[in-house]
Write an enzyme that holds these catalytic residues in place. Structure first.
Site, short mmCIF file in Angstrom:
data_model
loop_
_atom_site.label_atom_id
_atom_site.label_comp_id
_atom_site.label_asym_id
_atom_site.label_seq_id
_atom_site.Cartn_x
_atom_site.Cartn_y
_atom_site.Cartn_z
N GLY A 11 -10.51 -14.87 20.55
CA GLY A 11 -10.83 -15.81 21.63
C GLY A 11 -9.94 -17.04 21.55
O GLY A 11 -9.74 -17.59 20.46
N ALA A 22 3.13 -27.39 15.97
CA ALA A 22 3.38 -27.95 14.64
C ALA A 22 4.01 -26.90 13.71
O ALA A 22 4.88 -27.23 12.90
CB ALA A 22 2.07 -28.48 14.05
N ARG A 72 -7.88 -9.27 21.86
CA ARG A 72 -8.66 -8.63 20.80
C ARG A 72 -8.14 -7.19 20.74
O ARG A 72 -8.01 -6.55 21.79
CB ARG A 72 -10.15 -8.65 21.13
CG ARG A 72 -10.71 -10.07 21.34
CD ARG A 72 -12.22 -10.04 21.46
NE ARG A 72 -12.76 -11.27 22.00
CZ ARG A 72 -13.04 -12.36 21.29
NH1 ARG A 72 -12.81 -12.37 19.99
NH2 ARG A 72 -13.56 -13.42 21.87
N ASP A 103 -12.41 -14.86 12.58
CA ASP A 103 -12.52 -13.95 11.44
C ASP A 103 -11.91 -12.57 11.70
O ASP A 103 -11.33 -11.97 10.79
CB ASP A 103 -13.96 -13.86 10.90
CG ASP A 103 -14.96 -13.53 11.99
OD1 ASP A 103 -14.55 -13.40 13.16
OD2 ASP A 103 -16.15 -13.40 11.67
N SER A 105 -9.29 -12.00 13.42
CA SER A 105 -7.84 -12.19 13.26
C SER A 105 -7.48 -12.29 11.77
O SER A 105 -6.44 -11.79 11.34
CB SER A 105 -7.41 -13.48 13.95
OG SER A 105 -8.01 -13.57 15.21
N THR A 125 -11.14 -21.21 16.48
CA THR A 125 -12.21 -20.63 17.28
C THR A 125 -13.19 -21.74 17.62
O THR A 125 -13.46 -22.60 16.77
CB THR A 125 -12.97 -19.50 16.53
OG1 THR A 125 -14.22 -19.25 17.20
CG2 THR A 125 -13.29 -19.85 15.08
N ASP A 127 -16.25 -21.46 17.85
CA ASP A 127 -17.56 -21.22 17.22
C ASP A 127 -17.79 -21.97 15.91
O ASP A 127 -18.92 -22.10 15.47
CB ASP A 127 -17.75 -19.72 16.96
CG ASP A 127 -17.96 -18.92 18.23
OD1 ASP A 127 -17.97 -19.53 19.31
OD2 ASP A 127 -18.11 -17.69 18.13
N ASP A 129 -17.21 -20.88 12.97
CA ASP A 129 -17.95 -19.94 12.11
C ASP A 129 -17.10 -19.33 11.00
O ASP A 129 -17.32 -18.19 10.61
CB ASP A 129 -18.56 -18.83 12.98
CG ASP A 129 -17.49 -18.03 13.72
OD1 ASP A 129 -16.32 -18.45 13.73
OD2 ASP A 129 -17.83 -16.97 14.28
N MET A 169 -22.10 -21.04 23.92
CA MET A 169 -21.47 -19.96 23.13
C MET A 169 -21.82 -20.11 21.65
O MET A 169 -22.26 -21.17 21.19
CB MET A 169 -19.97 -19.95 23.34
CG MET A 169 -19.59 -19.23 24.62
SD MET A 169 -17.82 -19.02 24.76
CE MET A 169 -17.74 -17.88 26.15
N GLY A 170 -21.53 -19.06 20.93
CA GLY A 170 -21.84 -19.02 19.49
C GLY A 170 -22.55 -17.72 19.21
O GLY A 170 -23.78 -17.64 19.24
N ARG A 171 -21.74 -16.68 18.98
CA ARG A 171 -22.27 -15.33 18.80
C ARG A 171 -23.11 -15.25 17.54
O ARG A 171 -24.23 -14.77 17.56
CB ARG A 171 -21.09 -14.37 18.67
CG ARG A 171 -21.24 -13.12 19.47
CD ARG A 171 -20.05 -12.25 19.36
NE ARG A 171 -18.89 -12.92 18.75
CZ ARG A 171 -17.65 -12.60 19.01
NH1 ARG A 171 -17.39 -11.67 19.90
NH2 ARG A 171 -16.64 -13.21 18.41
N ALA A 186 -31.41 -33.24 23.02
CA ALA A 186 -32.24 -32.13 23.52
C ALA A 186 -33.62 -32.16 22.86
O ALA A 186 -33.79 -32.71 21.77
CB ALA A 186 -31.55 -30.80 23.23
N LYS A 214 -40.03 -36.97 32.04
CA LYS A 214 -39.74 -36.40 33.36
C LYS A 214 -38.97 -35.09 33.29
O LYS A 214 -38.88 -34.36 34.26
CB LYS A 214 -38.90 -37.40 34.18
CG LYS A 214 -39.63 -38.69 34.46
CD LYS A 214 -40.60 -38.51 35.63
CE LYS A 214 -41.31 -39.79 35.95
NZ LYS A 214 -42.77 -39.62 35.97
N HIS A 215 -38.32 -34.83 32.19
CA HIS A 215 -37.49 -33.62 32.13
C HIS A 215 -37.31 -33.23 30.67
O HIS A 215 -37.57 -34.03 29.77
CB HIS A 215 -36.12 -33.91 32.74
CG HIS A 215 -35.35 -34.90 31.92
ND1 HIS A 215 -35.41 -36.24 32.15
CD2 HIS A 215 -34.54 -34.73 30.85
CE1 HIS A 215 -34.67 -36.86 31.25
NE2 HIS A 215 -34.13 -35.97 30.45
N HIS A 249 -17.49 -19.48 29.89
CA HIS A 249 -16.12 -19.71 29.42
C HIS A 249 -15.57 -21.09 29.72
O HIS A 249 -14.46 -21.39 29.26
CB HIS A 249 -15.20 -18.61 29.96
CG HIS A 249 -15.36 -17.32 29.20
ND1 HIS A 249 -16.33 -16.42 29.51
CD2 HIS A 249 -14.72 -16.83 28.12
CE1 HIS A 249 -16.27 -15.39 28.67
NE2 HIS A 249 -15.30 -15.61 27.81
O1 F6P Z 1 -15.55 -16.33 19.39
C1 F6P Z 1 -15.46 -17.20 20.46
C2 F6P Z 1 -16.32 -16.71 21.60
O2 F6P Z 1 -16.16 -17.63 22.66
C3 F6P Z 1 -17.80 -16.53 21.28
O3 F6P Z 1 -18.53 -17.72 21.26
C4 F6P Z 1 -18.22 -15.58 22.39
O4 F6P Z 1 -19.33 -14.82 22.01
C5 F6P Z 1 -17.01 -14.71 22.55
O5 F6P Z 1 -15.91 -15.45 22.07
C6 F6P Z 1 -16.75 -14.25 23.96
O6 F6P Z 1 -15.65 -13.42 23.96
P1 F6P Z 1 -14.86 -12.91 25.24
O7 F6P Z 1 -14.14 -14.06 25.83
O8 F6P Z 1 -13.95 -11.86 24.70
O9 F6P Z 1 -15.92 -12.38 26.16
#
Ligand code: F6P
Length: 319
Positions: A11, A22, A72, A103, A105, A125, A127, A129, A169-171, A186, A214-215, A249
């Site tokens: 991604g 760089a 990918r 990861d 990659s 990335t 994420d 992660d 996002m954040g798988r 939040a 209120k929200h 996205h």
């Molecule tokens: O790893 C980055 C990420 O944006 C994740 O948060 C998300 O689950 C995934 O990529 C989405 O991937 P794609 O753009 O291939 O659908």
């Protein structure tokens, strides 16, 4: 080492261009030649490779995405795919490779290194992660994109006295959701690393409403499940008018923040240093604001941990 390659994979993440820039400029400064590999590992196997010079990376530091494109690639997980890639690199006399990505990659970089071709991984990335670094390239920009979007949604949430479930996002990692939850104030944050009982979320919403709130904003990481399903359950349990927004996205694009540009440049500089020393099989990272490097396989075998002290703080201040 006199000739190196650079590719982006997985991604895309804002700041990848700053890293490419760089790598290219620092390597040239140290009398190396740099080749850009297009479309990640797929392009490596297909030989989509060209030499980059100082001018090739001009005017890109402020741009999101990656000028080298990304992909990918399933085929590169095979022995055959990896051998094809090494053949292409050897054909051009390239001796080392810098891989910017997540990861998946890094797995490819580890495989090439095991086959005798030295690679260095730069964590890129949104994420956040990856184990072995406190921050990955793109995380800060994506976080700020989420913050801006949630601030806007909050205006409507207030005007219409609604509850909003916002899916980010954040798988596998809850960093984006957690940091955004704190930064956006939040009511609840739902992340894959921590099971939050549904009753707690509902109780918090009801308590807020009794106080005259209120929200409400609930931020949910995509790894937890569908925001739409969660929103439906919330509406059924509370009777509060609830809407769901999936940010998708938009979180991956945009101008990188200053923090991401500086991080990307620093990590790239460190990666070039390692290749200059003839090292491979390493990943670079930043820990306690110090540049570090780790064995890439050891890093891949470790799990990135979300900072649970932030989760605790979130719980304490969203009463
Ligand atoms: O790893 C980055 C990420 O944006 C994740 O948060 C998300 O689950 C995934 O990529 C989405 O991937 P794609 O753009 O291939 O659908």
């Amino acid at each position: 080492m006199k000739r190196i390659g650079v590719l982006t994979s997985g991604g895309d993440a804002p700041g990848m261009n700053a890293a490419i820039r760089a790598v290219v400029r620092k390597a040239i400064y140290h009398d190396m030649e740099v080749y850009g590999i297009y479309n990640g590992y797929q392009g490596l196997m297909d030989g989509k490779i060209e030499q980059l010079n100082v001018g090739s990376v001009g005017d890109i530091i402020q741009r999101g995405g990656t000028i080298l494109y990304s992909a990918r690639c399933e085929e590169f997980k095979t022995d055959e795919g990896q051998n094809k890639g090494i053949e292409q690199l050897k054909k051009l006399g390239i001796e080392g490779l810098i891989v910017i990505g997540g990861d998946g990659s890094f797995q490819g970089a580890a495989k090439l290194t095991a086959k005798g071709f030295p690679c260095i991984g730069i964590p890129g990335t949104i994420d956040n992660d990856i184990a072995g670094t406190d921050y990955t390239i793109g995380f800060d920009t994506a976080l700020n994109t989420i913050i801006e979007a949630v601030d806007k949604i909050r205006d409507t949430a207030t005007s219409h006295e609604r509850t909003y479930v916002i899916e980010v996002m954040g798988r596998d990692a809850g960093d984006l959701a957690l940091w955004a939850g704190l930064a956006n104030g939040a009511e609840s944050v739902l992340i894959p690393e921590k099971d939050e009982p549904f009753e707690n979320v509902v109780d918090r919403l009801k308590r807020g409403s009794e106080r005259g709130k209120k929200h409400s904003i609930i931020i949910l990481a995509e790894g937890v499940g569908s925001g739409f399903e969660y929103g439906k359950k919330i509406e059924e349990a509370t009777n509060f008018e609830t809407r769901v927004t999936v940010l998708g996205h938009i979180q991956r694009g945009g101008r990188p923040t200053g923090a991401d540009r500086v991080l990307a440049s620093r990590l790239a500089g460190k990666a070039v240093d390692l290749l200059l020393d003839g090292k491979g099989g390493r990943m670079v990272g930043i820990q306690n604001n110090q540049l570090v490097d780790h064995d890439i396989i050891e890093a891949l075998n470790q799990k990135h941990n979300v900072d649970m002290s932030l989760y605790q703080l979130m719980t304490e201040i969203s009463i």
